[in-house]
Design an enzyme around this catalytic site. Sequence first.
Site, PDB file in Angstrom:
ATOM      1  N   ASP A  59       0.837  -1.198   0.000  1.00  0.00           N
ATOM      2  CA  ASP A  59       0.000   0.000   0.000  1.00  0.00           C
ATOM      3  C   ASP A  59       0.877   1.255   0.000  1.00  0.00           C
ATOM      4  O   ASP A  59       0.366   2.370  -0.092  1.00  0.00           O
ATOM      5  CB  ASP A  59      -0.996   0.005   1.164  1.00  0.00           C
ATOM      6  CG  ASP A  59      -0.343  -0.076   2.534  1.00  0.00           C
ATOM      7  OD1 ASP A  59       0.901  -0.145   2.613  1.00  0.00           O
ATOM      8  OD2 ASP A  59      -1.084  -0.083   3.535  1.00  0.00           O
ATOM      9  N   SER A  60       2.190   1.055   0.023  1.00  0.00           N
ATOM     10  CA  SER A  60       3.135   2.152  -0.195  1.00  0.00           C
ATOM     11  C   SER A  60       2.934   2.771  -1.571  1.00  0.00           C
ATOM     12  O   SER A  60       3.449   3.864  -1.846  1.00  0.00           O
ATOM     13  CB  SER A  60       4.576   1.660  -0.043  1.00  0.00           C
ATOM     14  OG  SER A  60       4.790   0.463  -0.785  1.00  0.00           O
ATOM     15  N   LYS A  65      -0.996  -9.383   3.270  1.00  0.00           N
ATOM     16  CA  LYS A  65      -0.258  -8.892   4.425  1.00  0.00           C
ATOM     17  C   LYS A  65      -1.117  -7.939   5.238  1.00  0.00           C
ATOM     18  O   LYS A  65      -1.773  -7.056   4.676  1.00  0.00           O
ATOM     19  CB  LYS A  65       1.040  -8.194   3.998  1.00  0.00           C
ATOM     20  CG  LYS A  65       1.881  -7.709   5.196  1.00  0.00           C
ATOM     21  CD  LYS A  65       3.240  -7.242   4.766  1.00  0.00           C
ATOM     22  CE  LYS A  65       3.231  -5.893   4.089  1.00  0.00           C
ATOM     23  NZ  LYS A  65       2.794  -4.800   5.001  1.00  0.00           N
ATOM     24  N   GLU A  84       9.446  -4.040  10.859  1.00  0.00           N
ATOM     25  CA  GLU A  84       9.823  -2.733  10.318  1.00  0.00           C
ATOM     26  C   GLU A  84      10.204  -1.761  11.414  1.00  0.00           C
ATOM     27  O   GLU A  84       9.512  -1.626  12.429  1.00  0.00           O
ATOM     28  CB  GLU A  84       8.680  -2.128   9.491  1.00  0.00           C
ATOM     29  CG  GLU A  84       9.032  -0.761   8.923  1.00  0.00           C
ATOM     30  CD  GLU A  84       8.030  -0.220   7.926  1.00  0.00           C
ATOM     31  OE1 GLU A  84       8.245   0.909   7.421  1.00  0.00           O
ATOM     32  OE2 GLU A  84       7.027  -0.916   7.636  1.00  0.00           O
TER      33      GLU A  84
END
Length: 279
Positions: free
Chosen positions: A59-60, A128, A197
């Site tokens: 979704d980046s 994800k 992350e």
Amino acid sequence: MKLYQEVILLSAKSKKRRTILDLQAMKARGEKIAVLTAYDYPFARIMDQAGIDVILVGDSVGAVVAGYENTLPVTMQDMIYHTSAVARSAVKSLIVADMPFLSYQVDLAEARRNAGRLIKQGGAHAVKLEGGVRIAETIRAIVAMDIPVVGHVGLTPQSVHRMGGYRVQGREQARADQLLADARSVADAGACAVVLEGIPAKLAAEISAELTIPTIGIGAGVDCDGQVLVIHDILGLCEKYSPKFVKRYADVSGTIRQGIDDYIREVKNGSFPGPEHSF
């Protein structure tokens, strides 16, 4: 004839697609897993041919392609569109698609339906989700549909407002303990892998050593089972952000800009199109 059959067999093996079982086997034998984001057909084709293990349709895309300030505006339709473009190109890489904000947080029925859409309409092989203990029930519900799930703990971009920005997570012991619990919860819920992350390398190493599922790091040190970066970041195509954990492997923006400058100049001076480009 025998040589021909051997060539065909070798060709078939070379085209075998990565699966979640392959990722687990790679962790078991200590082979690092290479992951990159892609959002379209051309980039996915190049990555697939290069031999990338996993393509993450993140979704980046909202930040690096659509120009949003964060990932929150990205919709399910956006993700299905970009995932399907990648799926039409990649024949060997495992394709994982992000579930965007509000596609899985409301209730389990909606989460299951949207996960199914990314598989059925988007062509993804896994989805994800961001979150740890609080999202474990959702992971378990989706896994029960035989849809592989990749978890994501630590700095979770969909939680940017709660976190007060994109900050390293887990520096304080209490928060580190919570992230370890989050990772355990994701694994116990049935996730096939987990992204770590923006957490200290020591904590990521501890999580990676404890979990039986692969860990994919981004800003989490070298001891994760694999690494993921955004393709636009490593090629110098996104100038909005410059995270410490990104390494630029090429300056493609300069090459593109030069090509565009040359095109404009030739159009203006009339040297393009030439006879060789005309009918």
